[in-house]
Design an enzyme around this catalytic site. Structure first.
Site, PDB file in Angstrom:
ATOM      1  N   LYS A  33      -2.496  38.322 -11.037  1.00  0.00           N
ATOM      2  CA  LYS A  33      -1.849  38.605 -12.575  1.00  0.00           C
ATOM      3  C   LYS A  33      -1.872  37.218 -13.375  1.00  0.00           C
ATOM      4  O   LYS A  33      -1.534  36.368 -12.941  1.00  0.00           O
ATOM      5  CB  LYS A  33      -0.615  38.965 -12.282  1.00  0.00           C
ATOM      6  CG  LYS A  33       0.038  39.391 -13.993  1.00  0.00           C
ATOM      7  CD  LYS A  33       1.562  39.960 -13.528  1.00  0.00           C
ATOM      8  CE  LYS A  33       2.409  38.859 -13.664  1.00  0.00           C
ATOM      9  NZ  LYS A  33       2.550  38.337 -15.016  1.00  0.00           N
ATOM     10  N   ASP A  60      -1.920  40.499 -17.989  1.00  0.00           N
ATOM     11  CA  ASP A  60      -0.371  40.693 -18.112  1.00  0.00           C
ATOM     12  C   ASP A  60      -0.067  40.042 -19.860  1.00  0.00           C
ATOM     13  O   ASP A  60       0.648  39.041 -19.581  1.00  0.00           O
ATOM     14  CB  ASP A  60       0.645  40.100 -17.276  1.00  0.00           C
ATOM     15  CG  ASP A  60       2.059  40.425 -17.573  1.00  0.00           C
ATOM     16  OD1 ASP A  60       2.209  41.479 -18.289  1.00  0.00           O
ATOM     17  OD2 ASP A  60       2.806  39.911 -16.908  1.00  0.00           O
ATOM     18  N   LYS A  62       1.111  42.014 -22.312  1.00  0.00           N
ATOM     19  CA  LYS A  62       2.172  42.847 -22.944  1.00  0.00           C
ATOM     20  C   LYS A  62       1.877  43.032 -24.504  1.00  0.00           C
ATOM     21  O   LYS A  62       2.815  42.555 -25.248  1.00  0.00           O
ATOM     22  CB  LYS A  62       3.440  42.284 -22.728  1.00  0.00           C
ATOM     23  CG  LYS A  62       3.638  42.131 -21.520  1.00  0.00           C
ATOM     24  CD  LYS A  62       5.329  41.798 -20.985  1.00  0.00           C
ATOM     25  CE  LYS A  62       5.635  41.492 -19.528  1.00  0.00           C
ATOM     26  NZ  LYS A  62       5.010  40.487 -18.879  1.00  0.00           N
ATOM     27  N   ASP A  65       1.994  45.256 -31.222  1.00  0.00           N
ATOM     28  CA  ASP A  65       1.889  45.033 -32.423  1.00  0.00           C
ATOM     29  C   ASP A  65       1.163  46.284 -33.122  1.00  0.00           C
ATOM     30  O   ASP A  65       1.690  47.329 -32.727  1.00  0.00           O
ATOM     31  CB  ASP A  65       0.465  43.883 -32.501  1.00  0.00           C
ATOM     32  CG  ASP A  65       0.351  43.010 -33.711  1.00  0.00           C
ATOM     33  OD1 ASP A  65       0.558  43.348 -34.502  1.00  0.00           O
ATOM     34  OD2 ASP A  65       0.136  41.708 -33.509  1.00  0.00           O
TER      35      ASP A  65
HETATM   36  O1  C5P Z   1       8.274  34.952 -10.140  1.00  0.00           O
HETATM   37  P1  C5P Z   1       8.567  36.429 -10.380  1.00  0.00           P
HETATM   38  O2  C5P Z   1       8.271  37.318  -9.104  1.00  0.00           O
HETATM   39  O3  C5P Z   1       9.781  36.779 -10.849  1.00  0.00           O
HETATM   40  O4  C5P Z   1       7.432  36.626 -11.752  1.00  0.00           O
HETATM   41  C1  C5P Z   1       7.453  38.038 -12.185  1.00  0.00           C
HETATM   42  C2  C5P Z   1       6.129  38.294 -12.924  1.00  0.00           C
HETATM   43  O5  C5P Z   1       6.071  39.503 -13.575  1.00  0.00           O
HETATM   44  C3  C5P Z   1       6.279  37.164 -14.408  1.00  0.00           C
HETATM   45  O6  C5P Z   1       4.842  36.790 -14.226  1.00  0.00           O
HETATM   46  C4  C5P Z   1       6.742  38.269 -15.451  1.00  0.00           C
HETATM   47  O7  C5P Z   1       6.180  37.901 -16.526  1.00  0.00           O
HETATM   48  C5  C5P Z   1       6.106  39.550 -14.808  1.00  0.00           C
HETATM   49  N1  C5P Z   1       6.781  40.667 -15.360  1.00  0.00           N
HETATM   50  C6  C5P Z   1       8.213  41.107 -15.119  1.00  0.00           C
HETATM   51  N2  C5P Z   1       8.639  42.032 -15.747  1.00  0.00           N
HETATM   52  C7  C5P Z   1       8.084  43.050 -16.571  1.00  0.00           C
HETATM   53  C8  C5P Z   1       6.666  42.796 -16.547  1.00  0.00           C
HETATM   54  C9  C5P Z   1       5.967  41.591 -16.065  1.00  0.00           C
HETATM   55  O8  C5P Z   1       8.969  40.036 -14.389  1.00  0.00           O
HETATM   56  N3  C5P Z   1       8.767  44.276 -16.690  1.00  0.00           N
END
Ligand code: C5P
Length: 232
Positions: A33, A60, A62, A65
């Site tokens: 990702k 990712d 997100k 817009d």
């Molecule tokens: O380090 P960690 O496992 O917490 O990282 C989670 C990843 O998932 C980050 O890159 C964050 O941007 C992403 N993410 C999230 N929640 C969401 C969508 C994506 O934590 N709803």
């Protein structure tokens, strides 16, 4: 193309530290990702490089817009050859439908909607004027995403069981907020371990710091893959 249910979140500040991990693994072990930090620093070139190495890449960013802008951004992501792309469900039905129309080919990336961030609690929602609980909001936004023809949602593993029952096996559930029992929660609030998340019905686990900040990231990835494979 990988069989792995793990998507490693490459939340690194630069290419050098990213490659310290990616050069030691291969597309059989995980998907990758690329989020806002790495994309803003390294751009599409790094995405293309991982795609060319055979990785399934989840871009990712997100998107949230006006519908036309999101549709064109989705097309730009598809042109990079990524496997999955996401938009914020809070952008509403017109924006989701425009994204779906932009990614309508069989070869298009999977189109996933973010429901409620796993770092958000009830208090965080109330602070922005949302009185529903995170669970109610996730259910509402997931239903909207499915109505607009999206392939699935990003949600917490705590909501995965209910969403699998209500939306069917074909609706892809991507769950961040994954932590090993020995880890700290960091800024995440609605968390779960990898094996429990799979048991709940999660299709793909987004895992960042539990792997990238561990003493031996490659070994941690192998261990999680092995723990999960016992369940499948
Ligand atoms: O380090 P960690 O496992 O917490 O990282 C989670 C990843 O998932 C980050 O890159 C964050 O941007 C992403 N993410 C999230 N929640 C969401 C969508 C994506 O934590 N709803």
């Amino acid at each position: 193309m990988s069989d792995s249910r793990i998507i490693v979140a490459l939340d690194y500040p630069d290419e050098k530290s990213t490659l310290q991990l990616v050069d030691r693994i291969n597309p059989e072990l995980c998907r990758l990702k690329i989020g806002k930090e790495l994309f803003t620093r390294c751009g599409p070139e790094l995405v293309r490089r991982f795609v060319n190495h055979g990785y399934d890449v989840f871009l990712d960013l997100k998107f949230h817009d006006i519908p036309t802008t999101v549709a064109n951004a989705c097309k730009a992501a598809a042109d990079l050859g990524v496997w999955m792309v996401n938009v914020h469900a809070l952008g509403g039905p017109a924006m989701l439908a425009a994204a779906r129309t932009a990614l309508a080919d069989e070869t298009s990336p999977l189109l996933i909607a973010v429901t409620v961030l796993t770092s958000s609690s009830q208090d965080d929602l109330e602070a922005v004027g949302i009185s529903q609980s995170p669970q109610q909001m996730v259910a509402r936004l997931a239903a909207m995403a499915q109505d607009c023809g999206l392939d699935g949602v990003v949600c917490s593993a705590h909501e995965a069981g209910a969403l699998k029952s209500s939306h069917g096996a074909g609706f892809t559930l991507v769950t961040p907020g994954i932590r090993l029992s020995s880890d700290s929660k960091d800024d995440q609030k609605r968390i779960m371990t990898p094996t429990d998340a799979i048991k709940q019905g999660s299709d793909y686990l987004v895992i960042g710091r539990s792997i990238t900040h561990s003493e031996d990231p490659v070994q941690t990835l192998l261990t999680i893959n092995s723990d999960i494979s016992q369940l499948l």
